[in-house]
Design an enzyme around this catalytic site. Structure first.
Site, PDB file in Angstrom:
ATOM      1  CG  ASP A 201     -14.971 -98.109   1.241  1.00 58.34           C
ATOM      2  OD1 ASP A 201     -16.077 -97.876   1.546  1.00 58.34           O
ATOM      3  OD2 ASP A 201     -13.537 -97.556   1.519  1.00 58.34           O
ATOM      4  CG  HIS A 202     -20.175 -98.865   2.416  1.00 56.89           C
ATOM      5  ND1 HIS A 202     -20.045-100.041   3.420  1.00 56.89           N
ATOM      6  CD2 HIS A 202     -20.893 -98.366   2.504  1.00 56.89           C
ATOM      7  CE1 HIS A 202     -20.136 -98.913   3.991  1.00 56.89           C
ATOM      8  NE2 HIS A 202     -20.899 -98.324   4.110  1.00 56.89           N
ATOM      9  CG  HIS A 264     -16.055 -94.576   5.080  1.00 59.38           C
ATOM     10  ND1 HIS A 264     -16.206 -96.351   3.967  1.00 59.38           N
ATOM     11  CD2 HIS A 264     -17.420 -95.427   5.652  1.00 59.38           C
ATOM     12  CE1 HIS A 264     -17.356 -97.514   4.247  1.00 59.38           C
ATOM     13  NE2 HIS A 264     -17.800 -96.293   5.825  1.00 59.38           N
TER      14      HIS A 264
END
Length: 396
Positions: A201-202, A264
């Site tokens: 998950d960036h 996110h």
């Protein structure tokens, strides 16, 4: 949840946030390297890592795709992506060094291309010294995970040994509901053990996000007030002022809730609400975040605490912009949302009674990503704006 294996730590900055740190001689194979994600994010990130000296000596990048490219054509593509998207200054010296280890293998996900890939990786192990250490980045839709994983297993490229490792890196979205997510887990884990899987998950690599833990757990000022006794509610917002762009094929059928909220924003909620972990190892962090997510519930009635919507055509500043259903490649009858909001609650002693408002959308007034912890108002407001402020005269 984002799971990090023991061999990597998320990098802290810029484009690098999508890539794990790679130690020792190694290489990476990107499946779907001609897609939007690879061109805009992954390839610039790899160049940035090289420019900062964070790639190991002999690092090798292999692109896998259907295009009829040779090494030079792929190098030109990578360079163009790096120059357009890298956040560090482009250096010809760095590029020349990186380009020596760039290769391309043509193939589909269900044909003999994997045999060519296996043979080429064996050659690179000898010529580049990668030692059989390969990370496979699945920059493709989830429906291709099964084909790729089983093809890697078929040609013997999935198994780690005592002297080499093999890893798989998976992007979101991961399934469309709990059942499909579990099925994808079973598919991946049938080939790669959990310790070899990196679900990325960036958002977790953003420096500001990582600083949430420093703000909370290294600061004695905020910790006593970080609870329901002082906080009225929490707002977590990711707003974009852009439209869909060229992502219609990816976005239609996924939408804002699955694209942003379930990944996110829930990660941000977990970081805000979790208790202090016993250590900052991946396993300890994951354990505390899981506790929060298990205690998180929707607030009912849902018709009053959730919202979905699509942006329509109109003026954005001085520019007239298309509506969602007029975007190229998008189904004009689609009900996929570009705005989503929901109200959640965390049933724990720390957060009981505190609503968490999560919202995200495209074509909104401005681009912003923020977490707002709104404190309760004082029971008595001595500085009421409706009354003129009176100052006492001091003896001097």
């Amino acid at each position: 949840m984002s799971t990090t294996s023991a061999w990597v730590n998320p990098l802290r900055d810029a484009k690098d946030k999508r890539l794990p740190r790679i130690a020792g001689p190694s290489g990476m194979v990107i499946f779907g390297v001609t897609g939007d994600l690879a061109r805009k994010k992954l390839l610039p990130a790899i160049y940035d890592l090289a420019n900062r000296g964070l790639l190991p000596a002999g690092f090798t990048l292999v692109g896998y795709g259907r295009r009829d490219w040779d090494k030079q054509a792929f190098c030109d593509y990578v360079r163009e992506a790096a120059e357009a998207g890298a956040r560090t200054t482009f250096s010809e010296h760095v590029w020349e060094h990186l380009a020596k280890g760039i290769e391309f293998v043509q193939g589909n996900f269900d044909d003999a291309g994997f045999d060519r890939l296996s043979a080429r990786l064996s050659e690179l192990n000898a010529s580049r010294g990668t030692g059989g250490n390969w990370a496979y980045y699945l920059s493709v839709p989830p429906e291709f995970f099964s084909d790729i994983c089983h093809q890697l297993e078929r040609v013997g490229m999935a198994d780690s040994t005592e002297s080499s490792w093999r890893r798989v890196i998976i992007e979101k979205p991961f399934g469309h509901d709990q059942a499909s997510a579990r099925q994808l887990n079973e598919i991946v884990n049938a080939v790669f053990p959990e310790s070899s899987v990196f679900r990325i998950d960036h958002y977790l690599g953003k420096e500001t996000v990582q600083n949430i833990m420093a703000l909370r757990f290294a600061n004695q000022i905020f910790e006593p007030m970080w609870n329901a006794h002082y906080i009225d509610h929490v707002q977590i917002t990711m707003a974009e002022d852009i439209g869909l762009g060229g992502r219609a094929g990816y976005y239609d059928g996924i939408g804002a809730a699955r694209d942003v909220i379930q990944n996110h924003l829930l990660q941000l909620l977990a970081l805000v609400a979790m208790e202090e972990p016993s250590s900052f190892d991946p396993e300890a962090l994951q354990a505390e975040k899981i506790k929060v997510l298990r205690a998180t519930n929707a607030v009912h009635p849902l018709n009053k605490t959730t919202a979905r919507g699509q942006y329509s055509a109109g003026w954005q500043g001085s520019e007239y912009v298309k509506g969602l259903r007029e975007e190229e490649g998008f189904d004009p009858e689609s009900t996929t949302e570009t705005y989503a909001a929901c109200t959640l609650e965390v049933n724990s002693r720390r957060w009981a009674g505190v609503p968490f408002y999560l919202r995200t959308g495209k074509r909104l007034g401005r681009r912003v990503t923020e977490i707002a912890l709104v404190f309760k108002t004082a029971p008595h407001q001595p500085f009421d704006q409706a009354k003129p402020m009176r100052w006492a005269k001091m003896p001097w």
